[in-house]
Design an enzyme around this catalytic site. Structure first.
Site, mmCIF file in Angstrom:
data_model
loop_
_atom_site.group_PDB
_atom_site.id
_atom_site.type_symbol
_atom_site.label_atom_id
_atom_site.label_comp_id
_atom_site.label_asym_id
_atom_site.label_seq_id
_atom_site.Cartn_x
_atom_site.Cartn_y
_atom_site.Cartn_z
ATOM 1 N N HIS A 123 0.868 -1.177 0.000
ATOM 2 C CA HIS A 123 0.000 0.000 0.000
ATOM 3 C C HIS A 123 0.909 1.232 0.000
ATOM 4 O O HIS A 123 2.033 1.165 0.498
ATOM 5 C CB HIS A 123 -0.829 -0.055 1.290
ATOM 6 C CG HIS A 123 -1.875 0.981 1.450
ATOM 7 N ND1 HIS A 123 -1.601 2.255 1.865
ATOM 8 C CD2 HIS A 123 -3.223 0.924 1.280
ATOM 9 C CE1 HIS A 123 -2.730 2.941 1.948
ATOM 10 N NE2 HIS A 123 -3.735 2.159 1.598
ATOM 11 N N ASP A 142 3.345 -4.080 8.131
ATOM 12 C CA ASP A 142 2.142 -3.286 7.944
ATOM 13 C C ASP A 142 0.970 -4.229 8.207
ATOM 14 O O ASP A 142 0.633 -5.071 7.377
ATOM 15 C CB ASP A 142 2.120 -2.748 6.496
ATOM 16 C CG ASP A 142 0.781 -2.106 6.139
ATOM 17 O OD1 ASP A 142 -0.170 -2.202 6.925
ATOM 18 O OD2 ASP A 142 0.710 -1.510 5.049
ATOM 19 N N CYS A 198 -4.951 2.437 -3.423
ATOM 20 C CA CYS A 198 -3.716 3.052 -2.894
ATOM 21 C C CYS A 198 -2.507 2.136 -3.103
ATOM 22 O O CYS A 198 -1.640 2.021 -2.227
ATOM 23 C CB CYS A 198 -3.843 3.406 -1.411
ATOM 24 S SG CYS A 198 -4.792 4.885 -1.136
HETATM 25 N N1 PMP Z 1 -1.644 -0.577 4.648
HETATM 26 C C1 PMP Z 1 -2.611 -1.308 4.083
HETATM 27 C C2 PMP Z 1 -2.275 -2.676 3.573
HETATM 28 C C3 PMP Z 1 -3.904 -0.810 4.003
HETATM 29 O O1 PMP Z 1 -4.868 -1.545 3.445
HETATM 30 C C4 PMP Z 1 -4.180 0.477 4.516
HETATM 31 C C5 PMP Z 1 -5.563 1.083 4.440
HETATM 32 N N2 PMP Z 1 -6.229 0.867 3.254
HETATM 33 C C6 PMP Z 1 -3.136 1.194 5.106
HETATM 34 C C7 PMP Z 1 -1.880 0.640 5.155
HETATM 35 C C8 PMP Z 1 -3.354 2.551 5.690
HETATM 36 O O2 PMP Z 1 -4.215 2.488 6.794
HETATM 37 P P1 PMP Z 1 -4.754 3.829 7.464
HETATM 38 O O3 PMP Z 1 -5.361 4.632 6.343
HETATM 39 O O4 PMP Z 1 -5.766 3.360 8.452
HETATM 40 O O5 PMP Z 1 -3.602 4.520 8.073
#
Ligand code: PMP
Length: 432
Positions: A139, A216, A381
């Site tokens: 991400h 993550d 993303c």
């Molecule tokens: N890493 C991954 C794999 C995610 O799916 C997400 C959220 N879509 C994030 C990081 C970021 O999370 P947050 O927006 O809650 O900080």
């Protein structure tokens, strides 16, 4: 194929689920609401999960009975709030099986947790010519902070290839590790394909070189039981809102031996016990040293309630239910002509990403919305990963504890209608 492995487990009765889904659904007020005159079918759990009444009540209860700024008052209400905040941290510690309470650092979410590690430990460890390893499936939150760090330090960002099934190329990863590698940062579960990465193996390979590993856990935390000591990960980052808790609260778990050496992330109130006009003379100990300013107490209390909620249900049953749903969805949706399901990794969880023929993902999402079905559409993303797959994006259905096979059937029916529809809808121009 991950789906086949899960189906096998379901058929042999291994870890059979034992959940009363209707009872669980009743815990979530939003699930009984209608949108577009249709009952909500919520398949966007990877973006955020809905909140059970237990979490909502905990927040209202906190503000009704205990609200006060923490760590600063001598009066009873302040002490009460302080105790509730401390208790919540202990709940997170036990939930992750962390060795120490002070290894739990509150953040706004996964994104801030990773930024915290990159801008403190990262800046301290990575120098010119050094290497940081991530994977292709990351991400943006676990890509851009490392990208920026590497640019700043004139270091090299190495990216582990992911094969067509959606598994990382483990041999390529092993070959990347060397004495110049300073950090490995990988996702627990891919938010695009649902791949569950072999964390233990990834971590133990890196540890042979003494390299710290950051996980993550944004997608991992609600779908796998995480034991940070068993994993031996050095950092595990996650968001409350993806595990039935509130938005605006997250956790950076870090091994004490690293946290103790980490420089400040942000500074201001709450991080020092002694200050002159020239300097900080006495640091406040962990975890407070890394939590400048008024913390999100409401978020911590809500997160604690979410942890209690999930723990009461039990992860074995949650995982079994979600795997069964995933297998069911993969089989059911495969019947649709032109269906392309992306990824068939060795182990998958709770996410199915697909395209139907050459219908744009936004069009699929728009049409499904008419049936009350919430799907995520686009690039999730993870633009470099989607670009590598040479597609504009995917349609993603992601499951949670309250989803049912009947809802998957409704999705199937809606997708049949999608195929028949004429398209003249406005599509967003930006790629999300
Ligand atoms: N890493 C991954 C794999 C995610 O799916 C997400 C959220 N879509 C994030 C990081 C970021 O999370 P947050 O927006 O809650 O900080």
């Amino acid at each position: 194929m991950g789906g086949q492995v899960n189906l096998q487990a379901a058929l042999t009765g291994e870890k059979r689920q034992n959940l009363d889904i209707q009872k669980i659904r009743n815990d979530f007020p939003i699930l009984s609401k209608s949108f577009n005159d249709k009952n909500l079918i919520y398949f966007d759990n990877a973006a955020t999960t809905q909140k059970p009444k237990k979490v909502l009540d905990a927040i209202v209860d906190y503000y009704s009975n205990e609200n006060c700024n923490v760590g600063r008052g001598v009066y009873t209400l302040s002490i009460k709030a302080n105790m509730a905040f401390g208790r919540a941290r202990e709940t997170v510690q036990k939930f992750l099986n962390a060795e120490h309470t002070e290894e739990i650092i509150y953040t706004r979410g996964t994104t801030e947790a990773i930024n915290l590690v990159a801008s403190t430990l990262g800046r301290a460890l990575v120098g010119q010519g050094d290497e940081v390893i991530i994977s292709e499936m990351e991400h943006h939150s676990n890509l851009i902070p490392w990208q920026i760090l590497c640019k700043e330090k004139d270091a090299v960002l190495k990216v582990i290839p992911v094969n067509d099934d959606g598994d990382i190329d483990f041999d390529a990863y092993k070959n990347m590790l060397n004495e110049k590698t300073k950090i490995v940062a990988v996702t627990h579960i891919s938010n695009v394909l649902g791949t569950v990465n072999p964390l233990k193996e990834i971590i133990s390979e890196a540890h042979q070189y003494g390299i710290p590993v950051i996980i993550d856990g944004a997608q991992g935390i609600a779908h796998e039981k995480v034991d940070v000591q068993a994993l031996d990960c050095d950092f595990y980052c996650f968001s409350g809102h993806k595990m039935y808790g509130p938005m605006g609260i997250g956790v950076m778990y870090g091994k004490k031996k690293f946290l103790e050496k980490m420089p400040y992330y942000q500074t201001g109130g709450g991080i020092a016990l002694g200050v002159t006009y020239q300097d900080i003379t006495v640091e406040r100990p962990l975890p407070f040293k890394l939590e400048a300013g008024t913390p999100n107490v409401e978020g911590a209390i809500g997160l604690e309630a979410a942890i209690q909620y999930l723990t009461e249900i039990g992860y074995d049953d949650i995982i079994a239910h979600e795997n069964e749903l995933l297998d069911y969805a993969r089989k059911k949706l495969s019947d649709i002509e032109g269906m392309r399901i992306f990824g068939s990794a060795k182990k998958t969880s709770s996410i199915i990403s697909f395209l139907i023929g050459d219908i744009h993902p936004y069009d699929v999402g728009n049409k499904a919305n008419e049936f009350g079905i919430a799907l995520r559409t686009g690039v999730h993303c993870a633009i470099p990963f989607v670009d590598k797959m040479k597609i504009v994006g995917t349609v993603r259905a992601s499951f949670g504890i309250y989803n049912t096979k009947e809802e998957v059937d409704a999705l199937y029916q809606a997708l049949l209608q999608v195929k028949k529809a004429e398209w003249s809808v406005n599509r967003p121009k930006d790629r999300f």
